[in-house]
Design an enzyme around this catalytic site. Structure first.
Site, PDB file in Angstrom:
ATOM      1  CD  GLU A 213      58.135  49.282  55.951  1.00  0.00           C
ATOM      2  OE1 GLU A 213      59.108  48.768  55.346  1.00  0.00           O
ATOM      3  OE2 GLU A 213      57.210  48.599  56.449  1.00  0.00           O
TER       4      GLU A 213
ATOM      5  CD  GLU B 220      53.620  48.070  54.966  1.00  0.00           C
ATOM      6  OE1 GLU B 220      54.352  47.141  55.397  1.00  0.00           O
ATOM      7  OE2 GLU B 220      53.903  48.759  53.968  1.00  0.00           O
TER       8      GLU B 220
END
Length: 397
Positions: free
Chosen positions: A156, A298
């Site tokens: 991320e 995710e």
């Protein structure tokens, strides 16, 4: 595809802890390592995404380990006397035993339970050269272990339009350009282990048409989930050179219980609108245009009987229909904004959540499929799993 060109479908889950201050899987304080691993395999998870940190990798590189990690040795007597790296290596042998493959995710620079909130791959005194060095050591240490099949270069990368520190995506070699840093890391990894899949996540914001990274207005940028914005790959694709066919783009996607988003406002949104207005422009176009495979690294959340569950089912159905690889977040019940597949006893499963996930796990002929050519998912004698060799009839070569 596998080495013979047969299509494979990576359908797995995340198990965190090695990235955090404990530096070992969470849950071993009450659950048994082998039992958890076996149950994942028996239930169809064929790959596990394991978050780690640059700090941990460099500690291991220097021979520094946690001699007495947070492990209940009454529940895990086989782990008595093991340090945290020995537990990781023992776990890899269990994955081999039960037909599981492993993806390593460099989740944060520091071994910090909140390390992922920092936007870049540098933090806490750890430089980009440390980031590269950690990956190089890992690639060398496990070069001969084909249980590890993928490297998710950085979890991320993010930063909003107004933040001083933010990950951008363009054609430059600037220090904050994630595409450039990802290419450099991949080149170093593949020079040591040329067989790994390389996963590259997106960023958070990307300039709208006519705007540049120098702009700062909220309306100047497309904004989405941390790591979920891969719009830049259209104009500035990641270049792995001779290893281009090992590139996998890896967005993350979440529902409104993690954070409200404009596309969840009102009640008139559905899978079709999410696909057209959110997933397609941000990352799904890469699959539809056959640029590269995708693996949604995710996704997950609480079953609320409402919008969050509606989003989860929509994303699941899309990934199943397009056969997109994914790793569910997460095994851990102690993930605050999502919960997990295991209950808080780290032994029993949240059956309702597993029932939602199960249709998106690779199954052929009524059995779950391993990513190993010889070992069925669930191990020798498994009643729920098959091997790749069994599915493709190649004799387990």
């Amino acid at each position: 595809v596998d080495a013979a060109g047969n299509e494979v479908w990576l359908t797995g889950a995340n198990w965190f802890g090695f990235n955090a201050s404990e530096r070992v899987f969470h849950g071993l304080w009450s659950g048994n390592l082998e039992a958890i691993t076996r149950s994942m395999a028996e239930r169809g998870i064929n790959i596990v995404r394991v978050p780690v940190s640059t700090e941990l990798l460099l500690e291991w590189k220097d021979g520094e380990t946690v001699a007495s990690p947070n492990v209940n040795t009454y529940v895990n007597p086989e782990l008595v006397g093991m340090d945290n790296k020995e537990i990781f290596d023992h776990w890899l042998s269990l994955c081999e035993k039960y037909g599981l493959k492993v993806m390593i995710d460099l989740h944060s620079a520091t071994a910090d339970n909140s390390g992922h909130v920092y936007p870049l791959w540098t933090h806490g005194g750890f430089t980009v050269e440390d980031f590269y060095a950690g990956w190089e050591w890992f690639a060398q240490e496990y070069a001969d272990d084909d249980t590890i099949v993928a490297a998710d270069l950085k979890n991320e990368p993010h930063g909003s339009q107004s933040e001083t520190l933010r990950a951008k995506w363009d054609g430059s070699s600037d220090a904050d350009n994630w595409r450039y840093v990802a290419e450099q890391a991949a080149a170093r990894i593949l020079a040591i282990n040329p067989h790994l899949l390389i996963l590259v996540e997106g960023v958070q914001v990307y300039p709208k048409a006519g705007k540049t990274w120098a702009d700062r207005g909220l309306d100047d940028f497309h904004n989405t989930w941390w790591g979920g914005n891969l719009r830049g790959a259209a104009d500035h694709p990641v270049d792995l050179g001779a290893h281009q066919d090992q590139l996998v783009y890896s967005p993350h996607d979440y529902g409104p219980l993690v954070s409200p988003q404009p596309w969840f406002e009102g009640d008139d949104w559905d899978r079709a609108s999410l696909e057209a207005e959110v997933w397609d422009p941000n990352w799904l176009y890469l699959w539809k245009q056959e640029t590269a495979p995708l693996l949604v690294g995710e996704w997950g959340g609480f079953l609320d009987g409402g919008k969050n569950e509606k989003w989860m089912r929509a994303l699941r159905d899309m990934m199943v229909d397009y056969r997109i690889s994914h790793t569910f977040w997460c095994i851990n019940p102690n993930s605050g904004d999502t919960g997990g597949l295991l209950n808080h006893d780290w032994t029993t499963w949240d059956e309702a959540k597993y029932d939602l996930l199960e249709p998106s796990l690779w199954k052929e002929g009524g059995k779950f499929v391993s990513l190993d050519h010889q070992v069925p998912l669930g191990g020798a004698g498994s009643t729920t799993g098959r091997s790749l060799g069994d599915v493709y009839g190649d004799g387990g070569t």
